[in-house]
Design an enzyme around this catalytic site. Structure first.
Site, PDB file in Angstrom:
ATOM      1  N   ARG A   1     -15.059  20.460  22.975  1.00  0.00           N
ATOM      2  CA  ARG A   1     -16.405  19.904  23.130  1.00  0.00           C
ATOM      3  C   ARG A   1     -17.090  20.433  24.389  1.00  0.00           C
ATOM      4  O   ARG A   1     -18.288  20.218  24.567  1.00  0.00           O
ATOM      5  CB  ARG A   1     -16.341  18.364  23.152  1.00  0.00           C
ATOM      6  CG  ARG A   1     -15.741  17.741  21.886  1.00  0.00           C
ATOM      7  CD  ARG A   1     -16.529  18.070  20.623  1.00  0.00           C
ATOM      8  NE  ARG A   1     -17.902  17.623  20.670  1.00  0.00           N
ATOM      9  CZ  ARG A   1     -18.327  16.397  20.354  1.00  0.00           C
ATOM     10  NH1 ARG A   1     -17.449  15.497  19.951  1.00  0.00           N
ATOM     11  NH2 ARG A   1     -19.599  16.068  20.421  1.00  0.00           N
TER      12      ARG A   1
ATOM     13  N   GLU B   1       3.390  -1.950   7.406  1.00  0.00           N
ATOM     14  CA  GLU B   1       4.288  -1.861   6.246  1.00  0.00           C
ATOM     15  C   GLU B   1       5.550  -1.046   6.568  1.00  0.00           C
ATOM     16  O   GLU B   1       6.638  -1.357   6.068  1.00  0.00           O
ATOM     17  CB  GLU B   1       3.527  -1.319   5.029  1.00  0.00           C
ATOM     18  CG  GLU B   1       2.456  -2.330   4.576  1.00  0.00           C
ATOM     19  CD  GLU B   1       1.726  -1.987   3.292  1.00  0.00           C
ATOM     20  OE1 GLU B   1       2.058  -0.963   2.655  1.00  0.00           O
ATOM     21  OE2 GLU B   1       0.819  -2.759   2.917  1.00  0.00           O
TER      22      GLU B   1
ATOM     23  N   HIS C   1       0.821  -1.222   0.000  1.00  0.00           N
ATOM     24  CA  HIS C   1       0.000   0.000   0.000  1.00  0.00           C
ATOM     25  C   HIS C   1       0.854   1.271   0.000  1.00  0.00           C
ATOM     26  O   HIS C   1       0.524   2.236  -0.681  1.00  0.00           O
ATOM     27  CB  HIS C   1      -0.941   0.032   1.211  1.00  0.00           C
ATOM     28  CG  HIS C   1      -1.895  -1.115   1.252  1.00  0.00           C
ATOM     29  ND1 HIS C   1      -1.561  -2.331   1.799  1.00  0.00           N
ATOM     30  CD2 HIS C   1      -3.167  -1.231   0.806  1.00  0.00           C
ATOM     31  CE1 HIS C   1      -2.593  -3.144   1.694  1.00  0.00           C
ATOM     32  NE2 HIS C   1      -3.574  -2.515   1.096  1.00  0.00           N
TER      33      HIS C   1
ATOM     34  N   ARG D   1     -21.887  13.300  18.373  1.00  0.00           N
ATOM     35  CA  ARG D   1     -22.306  14.418  17.521  1.00  0.00           C
ATOM     36  C   ARG D   1     -23.615  14.059  16.828  1.00  0.00           C
ATOM     37  O   ARG D   1     -23.659  13.074  16.065  1.00  0.00           O
ATOM     38  CB  ARG D   1     -21.267  14.703  16.427  1.00  0.00           C
ATOM     39  CG  ARG D   1     -20.014  15.358  16.888  1.00  0.00           C
ATOM     40  CD  ARG D   1     -19.163  15.835  15.694  1.00  0.00           C
ATOM     41  NE  ARG D   1     -18.062  16.650  16.165  1.00  0.00           N
ATOM     42  CZ  ARG D   1     -16.838  16.180  16.438  1.00  0.00           C
ATOM     43  NH1 ARG D   1     -16.544  14.913  16.257  1.00  0.00           N
ATOM     44  NH2 ARG D   1     -15.899  16.990  16.878  1.00  0.00           N
TER      45      ARG D   1
HETATM   46  N1  URA Z   1     -10.649  14.481  15.372  1.00  0.00           N
HETATM   47  C1  URA Z   1     -11.665  13.780  15.879  1.00  0.00           C
HETATM   48  O1  URA Z   1     -11.749  12.564  15.679  1.00  0.00           O
HETATM   49  N2  URA Z   1     -12.601  14.429  16.600  1.00  0.00           N
HETATM   50  C2  URA Z   1     -12.568  15.755  16.829  1.00  0.00           C
HETATM   51  O2  URA Z   1     -13.461  16.290  17.482  1.00  0.00           O
HETATM   52  C3  URA Z   1     -11.494  16.481  16.293  1.00  0.00           C
HETATM   53  C4  URA Z   1     -10.539  15.820  15.572  1.00  0.00           C
END
Ligand code: URA
Length: 267
Positions: free
Chosen positions: A235, A90, A20, A178
């Site tokens: 968050r 790899e 790959h 989310r």
């Molecule tokens: N990468 C992720 O997986 N989540 C985020 O909130 C930001 C970057």
């Protein structure tokens, strides 16, 4: 019988190249930085001399060069555990022994904010890939020497950083709590509501998609693994932005590799 030109159990590409990554022995040194995005390989190499694009295939792009006289390479892993596994295996075939992931993450604790760097010491393994290698109770942890080199690099460069306990998950949306639609419509199982509060209760610092798979696969290959993640999502405050963090993470990884190579030379 048709002539056997490639083995299904260990395919090669173009003669001696790993399948790959399309790299052959000698194309990369033993120290490799692992961004997720192919375009970030070139951002990492902005501080290098003698930069050369060695290979580019799907999500895997490799550049090589020298940082302060030390030979280094950067290979992109793509997003998530499966492509990370391919990349690390790899690279190991090619003799690579030390990798530092450079990536982005979402923080879930108020101690971190956009642009800060998180150096994970360990991860919760929800990556979906490392489970195919080893039982779920097996820990995902960073190599102590790599963590210490990253801390030293951040101190020297004057970057804001902290150590973290990372949640790696094979999902960006539902698996990271989310909603699929901004108005709250669509699939929204009750467990999704609890993901972030439960992780906060467990004193997890941040969420992303690759690190635990890389730590486990690398460890099982006998490699030294570490990561430096820039906070691009807050968050707690529901804010998104780079704030210069990706560039700082790239620089910290290069500097940490230099520290590790010097330690290795000294024995
Ligand atoms: N990468 C992720 O997986 N989540 C985020 O909130 C930001 C970057």
């Amino acid at each position: 019988m048709p002539e056997i030109i490639n083995r299904a159990s260990a395919p090669k590409s173009g003669g001696d190249c790993v399948y790959h990554l399309q790299l052959k022995p000698g194309d990369v040194p033993r120290y490799v930085i692992l961004p997720g995005a192919p375009e970030r390989t070139l951002i990492i190499a902005e501080n290098w001399e003698d930069v050369r694009e060695v290979a580019s295939c799907r999500e895997f792009k490799t550049v090589s060069g020298a940082y302060k006289g030390m030979r280094l390479a950067a290979t992109s892993t793509g997003i998530g555990g499966p492509s990370s596994e391919i990349c690390i295996h790899e690279l190991n075939v090619l003799g690579v022994h030390t990798c530092i992931r450079v990536g982005t993450t979402g923080c879930i604790v108020p101690q971190f904010d956009l642009g800060d760097l998180i150096i994970p010491v360990a991860c919760v393994r929800h990556d979906g890939t490392s489970i195919t290698y080893v039982e779920p109770e097996f820990p995902a942890f960073a190599d102590t020497r790599v963590v210490m080199a990253l801390m030293q690099a951040c101190e020297t460069l004057g970057f804001r950083y902290g150590l973290g306990l990372c949640y790696t998950v094979g999902s960006f949306y539902i698996g990271q709590g989310r909603p699929l639609n901004e108005d709250g419509s669509g699939y929204w199982p009750s467990f999704a509501e609890r993901i972030i509060p439960d992780l906060q209760q467990a004193r997890v610092t941040n969420i992303e998609m690759e690190t635990s798979a890389q730590f486990v696969v690398g460890y099982l290959h006998g490699m030294r693994m570490g990561a430096v993640l820039s906070v691009i999502a807050n968050r707690v405050l529901d804010r998104w932005g780079d704030n210069g963090g990706e560039e700082r993470a790239c620089l910290a990884a290069c500097e940490a590799m230099k520290i590790l190579a010097q330690q290795d030379e000294r024995g």
